[in-house]
Design a protein around this motif. Structure first.
Motif, PDB file in Angstrom:
ATOM      1  N   PRO A 120      -5.836 -23.012  31.967  1.00 39.26           N
ATOM      2  CA  PRO A 120      -7.046 -23.473  31.262  1.00 39.26           C
ATOM      3  C   PRO A 120      -8.338 -23.115  31.977  1.00 39.26           C
ATOM      4  O   PRO A 120      -9.430 -23.309  31.440  1.00 39.26           O
ATOM      5  CB  PRO A 120      -6.855 -24.989  31.202  1.00 39.26           C
ATOM      6  CG  PRO A 120      -5.951 -25.313  32.344  1.00 39.26           C
ATOM      7  CD  PRO A 120      -5.042 -24.135  32.494  1.00 39.26           C
ATOM      8  N   TYR A 121      -8.216 -22.557  33.192  1.00 44.27           N
ATOM      9  CA  TYR A 121      -9.411 -22.250  33.987  1.00 44.27           C
ATOM     10  C   TYR A 121      -9.604 -20.750  34.211  1.00 44.27           C
ATOM     11  O   TYR A 121     -10.436 -20.350  35.019  1.00 44.27           O
ATOM     12  CB  TYR A 121      -9.336 -22.965  35.339  1.00 44.27           C
ATOM     13  CG  TYR A 121      -9.035 -24.437  35.217  1.00 44.27           C
ATOM     14  CD1 TYR A 121      -9.929 -25.294  34.562  1.00 44.27           C
ATOM     15  CD2 TYR A 121      -7.850 -24.968  35.712  1.00 44.27           C
ATOM     16  CE1 TYR A 121      -9.645 -26.644  34.427  1.00 44.27           C
ATOM     17  CE2 TYR A 121      -7.564 -26.323  35.577  1.00 44.27           C
ATOM     18  CZ  TYR A 121      -8.459 -27.150  34.929  1.00 44.27           C
ATOM     19  OH  TYR A 121      -8.180 -28.485  34.779  1.00 44.27           O
ATOM     20  N   GLN A 122      -8.839 -19.919  33.514  1.00 42.34           N
ATOM     21  CA  GLN A 122      -8.989 -18.475  33.713  1.00 42.34           C
ATOM     22  C   GLN A 122     -10.409 -18.025  33.386  1.00 42.34           C
ATOM     23  O   GLN A 122     -10.979 -17.197  34.081  1.00 42.34           O
ATOM     24  CB  GLN A 122      -7.995 -17.692  32.861  1.00 42.34           C
ATOM     25  CG  GLN A 122      -8.123 -16.175  33.054  1.00 42.34           C
ATOM     26  CD  GLN A 122      -7.062 -15.386  32.318  1.00 42.34           C
ATOM     27  OE1 GLN A 122      -6.014 -15.916  31.940  1.00 42.34           O
ATOM     28  NE2 GLN A 122      -7.311 -14.099  32.107  1.00 42.34           N
ATOM     29  N   TYR A 123     -10.974 -18.604  32.330  1.00 38.56           N
ATOM     30  CA  TYR A 123     -12.324 -18.223  31.909  1.00 38.56           C
ATOM     31  C   TYR A 123     -13.354 -19.338  32.097  1.00 38.56           C
ATOM     32  O   TYR A 123     -14.553 -19.076  32.035  1.00 38.56           O
ATOM     33  CB  TYR A 123     -12.318 -17.815  30.432  1.00 38.56           C
ATOM     34  CG  TYR A 123     -11.587 -16.522  30.165  1.00 38.56           C
ATOM     35  CD1 TYR A 123     -12.228 -15.290  30.303  1.00 38.56           C
ATOM     36  CD2 TYR A 123     -10.241 -16.516  29.792  1.00 38.56           C
ATOM     37  CE1 TYR A 123     -11.563 -14.093  30.065  1.00 38.56           C
ATOM     38  CE2 TYR A 123      -9.565 -15.323  29.554  1.00 38.56           C
ATOM     39  CZ  TYR A 123     -10.231 -14.118  29.691  1.00 38.56           C
ATOM     40  OH  TYR A 123      -9.569 -12.939  29.467  1.00 38.56           O
ATOM     41  N   PHE A 124     -12.887 -20.545  32.348  1.00 36.03           N
ATOM     42  CA  PHE A 124     -13.796 -21.682  32.289  1.00 36.03           C
ATOM     43  C   PHE A 124     -13.827 -22.476  33.593  1.00 36.03           C
ATOM     44  O   PHE A 124     -12.915 -22.392  34.418  1.00 36.03           O
ATOM     45  CB  PHE A 124     -13.387 -22.601  31.130  1.00 36.03           C
ATOM     46  CG  PHE A 124     -13.246 -21.862  29.834  1.00 36.03           C
ATOM     47  CD1 PHE A 124     -14.366 -21.374  29.182  1.00 36.03           C
ATOM     48  CD2 PHE A 124     -11.994 -21.602  29.295  1.00 36.03           C
ATOM     49  CE1 PHE A 124     -14.252 -20.666  28.004  1.00 36.03           C
ATOM     50  CE2 PHE A 124     -11.859 -20.890  28.108  1.00 36.03           C
ATOM     51  CZ  PHE A 124     -12.998 -20.421  27.458  1.00 36.03           C
ATOM     52  N   TYR A 125     -14.919 -23.241  33.737  1.00 41.37           N
ATOM     53  CA  TYR A 125     -15.077 -24.079  34.922  1.00 41.37           C
ATOM     54  C   TYR A 125     -13.934 -25.095  35.023  1.00 41.37           C
ATOM     55  O   TYR A 125     -13.345 -25.504  34.014  1.00 41.37           O
ATOM     56  CB  TYR A 125     -16.402 -24.836  34.857  1.00 41.37           C
ATOM     57  CG  TYR A 125     -17.607 -24.043  35.326  1.00 41.37           C
ATOM     58  CD1 TYR A 125     -17.648 -23.494  36.600  1.00 41.37           C
ATOM     59  CD2 TYR A 125     -18.713 -23.861  34.492  1.00 41.37           C
ATOM     60  CE1 TYR A 125     -18.756 -22.781  37.045  1.00 41.37           C
ATOM     61  CE2 TYR A 125     -19.830 -23.150  34.916  1.00 41.37           C
ATOM     62  CZ  TYR A 125     -19.839 -22.610  36.191  1.00 41.37           C
ATOM     63  OH  TYR A 125     -20.933 -21.898  36.624  1.00 41.37           O
TER      64      TYR A 125
ATOM     65  N   SER B 175     -16.722 -28.062  23.192  1.00 42.22           N
ATOM     66  CA  SER B 175     -16.370 -26.678  23.484  1.00 42.22           C
ATOM     67  C   SER B 175     -16.200 -26.517  24.990  1.00 42.22           C
ATOM     68  O   SER B 175     -16.344 -27.479  25.751  1.00 42.22           O
ATOM     69  CB  SER B 175     -17.452 -25.734  22.947  1.00 42.22           C
ATOM     70  OG  SER B 175     -18.721 -26.092  23.471  1.00 42.22           O
ATOM     71  N   LEU B 176     -15.915 -25.294  25.421  1.00 46.78           N
ATOM     72  CA  LEU B 176     -15.636 -25.029  26.828  1.00 46.78           C
ATOM     73  C   LEU B 176     -16.727 -24.160  27.448  1.00 46.78           C
ATOM     74  O   LEU B 176     -17.293 -23.290  26.783  1.00 46.78           O
ATOM     75  CB  LEU B 176     -14.282 -24.325  26.962  1.00 46.78           C
ATOM     76  CG  LEU B 176     -13.088 -25.079  26.358  1.00 46.78           C
ATOM     77  CD1 LEU B 176     -11.817 -24.257  26.513  1.00 46.78           C
ATOM     78  CD2 LEU B 176     -12.924 -26.454  27.003  1.00 46.78           C
ATOM     79  N   CYS B 177     -16.999 -24.388  28.723  1.00 43.48           N
ATOM     80  CA  CYS B 177     -18.089 -23.704  29.423  1.00 43.48           C
ATOM     81  C   CYS B 177     -17.544 -22.638  30.368  1.00 43.48           C
ATOM     82  O   CYS B 177     -16.712 -22.925  31.238  1.00 43.48           O
ATOM     83  CB  CYS B 177     -18.920 -24.713  30.216  1.00 43.48           C
ATOM     84  SG  CYS B 177     -19.613 -26.037  29.190  1.00 43.48           S
ATOM     85  N   PHE B 178     -18.034 -21.421  30.202  1.00 46.47           N
ATOM     86  CA  PHE B 178     -17.592 -20.305  31.035  1.00 46.47           C
ATOM     87  C   PHE B 178     -17.928 -20.543  32.503  1.00 46.47           C
ATOM     88  O   PHE B 178     -18.972 -21.110  32.831  1.00 46.47           O
ATOM     89  CB  PHE B 178     -18.263 -19.006  30.581  1.00 46.47           C
ATOM     90  CG  PHE B 178     -17.694 -18.431  29.313  1.00 46.47           C
ATOM     91  CD1 PHE B 178     -16.450 -17.818  29.315  1.00 46.47           C
ATOM     92  CD2 PHE B 178     -18.406 -18.494  28.126  1.00 46.47           C
ATOM     93  CE1 PHE B 178     -15.918 -17.278  28.159  1.00 46.47           C
ATOM     94  CE2 PHE B 178     -17.884 -17.961  26.962  1.00 46.47           C
ATOM     95  CZ  PHE B 178     -16.634 -17.349  26.965  1.00 46.47           C
TER      96      PHE B 178
END
Length: 670
Positions: free
Chosen positions: A279-284, A296-299
């Motif tokens: 879940p953290y490959q792209y996001f904080y 939503s999710l934050c890069f």
């Protein structure tokens, strides 16, 4: 670094924050050096991930690559394998967390559907490739899949290079799906055939298209993106979007994209939410991962892999689709750990108090450098509400490199004024200050109302002004006081906003003619209806209605602004304001703009000190051709009157009849 950056030199109030500003500048330089191997390659070379990852056809067949460091095993599954795992479609690990699959030419066919079946420690799942350039939704199951898109006769762009006209930049903001008259989702082809000619006729030289990147939920307005490299298939094919852009260029219209790099949809199967079980490959990680207001999710802009993904995304849209630039959405959310929520931003210290995401600032700086490296004529605009200094200043001056920033204060001011103040309390001094309140070294995009005002729960300017009477009194001959007032103010508001720009002007699709009601995308709560997710062009086309008056005025206003060379750079000089009379006058070179916001009082022989000469009316909001009363004779040449008191200042009195609630533009002719 001992050198003082130009950003600070131009604004002495920034001197106390020199260390922070210089630190951000040096951080961007360091990161660029790291990514480009100390200059061995260019930033553009670095941002070419889309040429490596994803699905590509080669001379020998097909090659597919994906970055999935957390995966233990990956299969490509699809219609070609009956959605089953087959050894011949198993990816191989090639190092650095990357995976690869080589296939013969007959293994895949144009139009076939596919996904990845990914295994990781403790789990497995189907995923759409992160670099997929075509994603479609099944009409029955509503399931999304990637699609092989390599037509035998792919669209070919015109070979003539297109250079956007930015003198000034006049933007028509639009949404493909709701650009049609019918109660359905519009297409790229329909927009190209039906809407583009309207925009060209209206005089705008740029379109800003929303909701291009694929998004699972139509009602998100395109702001919950799942597939960053895929043009939304609900509007048509990639080739049809390319045809649209090429046609716009042929009409002299630039095309910029509303790009969303501020956050991503939470979706896991369609999107990046839990790619390859990470879940953290792209996001904080931790509390910073989820956006508290947007679901939503934050890069994680601190990861080089994420910077590579997002920078490559910018270059992809310019390279593959010939977009002329971007309006970056949600920049305030990127700049601050708080996402700007609950912050007042009352002083310069609020921009340098350690609550800023320096990784995001670095990414935005690099994105602007990259975009202008790929195309020096490109256009970048920041949607940013906090007023962060340097956002639209050059990177070499210590800024973040955007060409423009959205003047978000202006639409907020207008809607607040209309909602909270009666006409008699409108103050010209306040109006003039608001439309010209900006940093002198940063260009802005001015606009009277935002698309947010048209969404469910709010109202456009025209609907705030006229409200329910729009249903009953927009027929010619049936107008009442409320309609006349609303139309008069609608024209005046747009005129004072458009003629005080220092960069560009923006209008949202349909607002130029006072499109009624709100936007309500199809959803369960309205029975999945498109009734309000469209534009009622017939209203402006029917000459028995008064809507066309507003459109005709807007066309003349745009023609006036675009007809003056370098209009946006001509200094604005206030000539006069009187809050008691509610009169405002200012000039730009040979043009004089006069406004009477008074709802009841007309003035005869109202005097203004201007350069001596003869003045002719070139635009009048009260003209009958624009639905006004036509109280003044616009054929008369207005000669200035000598006054010995002002002989040394080279000024004379220009005396005008100014009807209540009207505005006039005059040009010095002699």
């Amino acid at each position: 670094m001992n050198k003082t950056l130009n950003l600070i030199k131009r604004d002495s109030w920034l001197e106390p924050y020199k260390e922070a500003i210089t630190g951000r500048y040096e951080h961007a330089l360091y990161k660029e050096s790291e990514l480009t191997e100390k200059g061995k390659i260019t930033l553009s070379d670095f941002a070419s991930g889309y040429l490596y990852f994803g699905l590509h056809r080669t001379i020998d067949g097909w090659i597919f690559r994906e970055c999935a460091p957390n995966a233990t095993c990956i299969y490509m599954i699809g219609t070609f394998s009956d959605w089953q795992e087959k050894e011949s479609y198993k990816l191989q690990r090639i190092g650095n967390g990357n995976w690869e699959l080589k296939l013969p030419a007959d293994a895949l066919k144009h139009g076939e559907l596919y996904k990845l079946k990914i295994y990781w420690e403790g789990g497995q799942g189907e995923r759409i490739p992160a670099w997929a350039t075509r994603v479609v939704q099944d009409d029955i199951t509503k399931i999304f899949s990637a699609q092989v898109w390599f037509p035998e006769e792919a669209f070919q762009f015109s070979k003539t290079p297109f250079i956007p006209k930015k003198d000034p930049l006049l933007i028509y903001e639009c949404h493909i799906g709701m650009a049609q008259q019918e109660e359905k989702v519009g297409t790229y082809n329909e927009f190209r055939e039906k809407t583009l000619p309207r925009i060209a006729k209206a005089g705008y030289n740029c379109i800003q298209i929303m909701a291009i990147q694929e998004h699972p939920y139509y009602g998100s307005f395109g702001y919950h993106v799942s597939n960053f490299f895929a043009a939304s298939s609900r509007f048509g094919t990639p080739d049809e979007l390319k045809f649209l852009i090429d046609t716009a260029h042929g009409l002299g219209i630039a095309v910029i994209m509303d790009i969303v790099h501020s956050h991503a949809a939470k979706n896991e199967i369609e999107g990046l939410g839990n790619f390859a079980g990470d879940p953290y490959q792209y996001f904080y990680q931790g509390a910073k991962r989820e956006h508290p207001a947007w679901d939503s999710l934050c890069f994680d802009y601190g990861k080089n892999e994420v910077i590579h993904f997002l920078l490559s995304n910018c270059k992809f849209w310019m390279d593959e689709y010939k977009f002329d630039g971007f309006r970056f959405d949600g920049v305030t959310s990127m700049l601050y750990y708080s996402h700007g929520l609950g912050e007042a931003f009352v002083g310069y210290g609020d921009y340098f108090n350690g609550h800023q995401d320096d990784n995001a600032i670095c990414y935005l700086t690099l994105a602007n450098k990259l975009i202008h490296q790929v195309n020096p004529e490109a256009i970048t605009i920041a949607e940013e509400v906090s007023g962060m200094p340097g956002l639209a200043a050059k990177t070499e001056d210590g800024g973040y490199g955007f060409d423009y920033r959205m003047a978000m204060n202006i639409p907020d001011y207008w809607i607040k004024t209309i909602k909270e103040k009666i006409d008699e309390d409108w103050k010209p001094s306040s109006i003039f200050w608001e439309v010209t309140n900006r940093r002198k070294d940063e260009k802005t995009i001015s606009y009277a109302e935002s698309h947010d005002q048209a969404l469910v729960g709010d109202k456009t300017l025209i609907f705030r002004l006229i409200d329910a009477d729009m249903y009953w009194h927009m027929q010619k001959g049936s107008e009442n006081y409320t309609v006349h007032r609303g139309m008069a103010l609608h024209k005046m508001i747009r005129l004072v906003t458009a003629t005080t720009i220092n960069g560009g002007y923006l209008n949202f699709m349909g607002n130029e003619f006072g499109h009624p009601e709100w936007i309500d995308f199809p959803r369960e709560g309205n029975g999945w209806s498109c009734k309000y997710a469209r534009r009622q062009w017939d209203l402006v086309d029917r000459k028995t209605l008064v809507y066309h008056y507003l459109a005709d005025f807007d066309q003349q206003m745009i023609e006036l602004v675009e007809g003056v060379k370098d209009f946006q750079n001509i200094p604005i000089e206030e000539i006069w304001h009187n809050d008691g009379d509610q009169i405002l006058a200012y000039k730009r070179e040979d043009l004089v703009f006069v406004f009477n916001f008074n709802p009841a009082k007309s003035f005869t022989d109202y005097g203004f000190l201007v350069a001596p000469g003869s003045y002719s009316v070139v635009l009048n909001t009260d003209a009958k051709e624009f639905g006004g009363n036509g109280l003044a004779d616009d054929t008369i040449k207005h000669l200035t009157n000598f006054d010995p008191l002002y002989k040394g200042e080279n000024k004379e009195w220009l005396k005008l009849y100014i009807p209540a609630r009207s505005a006039v533009v005059l040009r010095k002719t002699e």
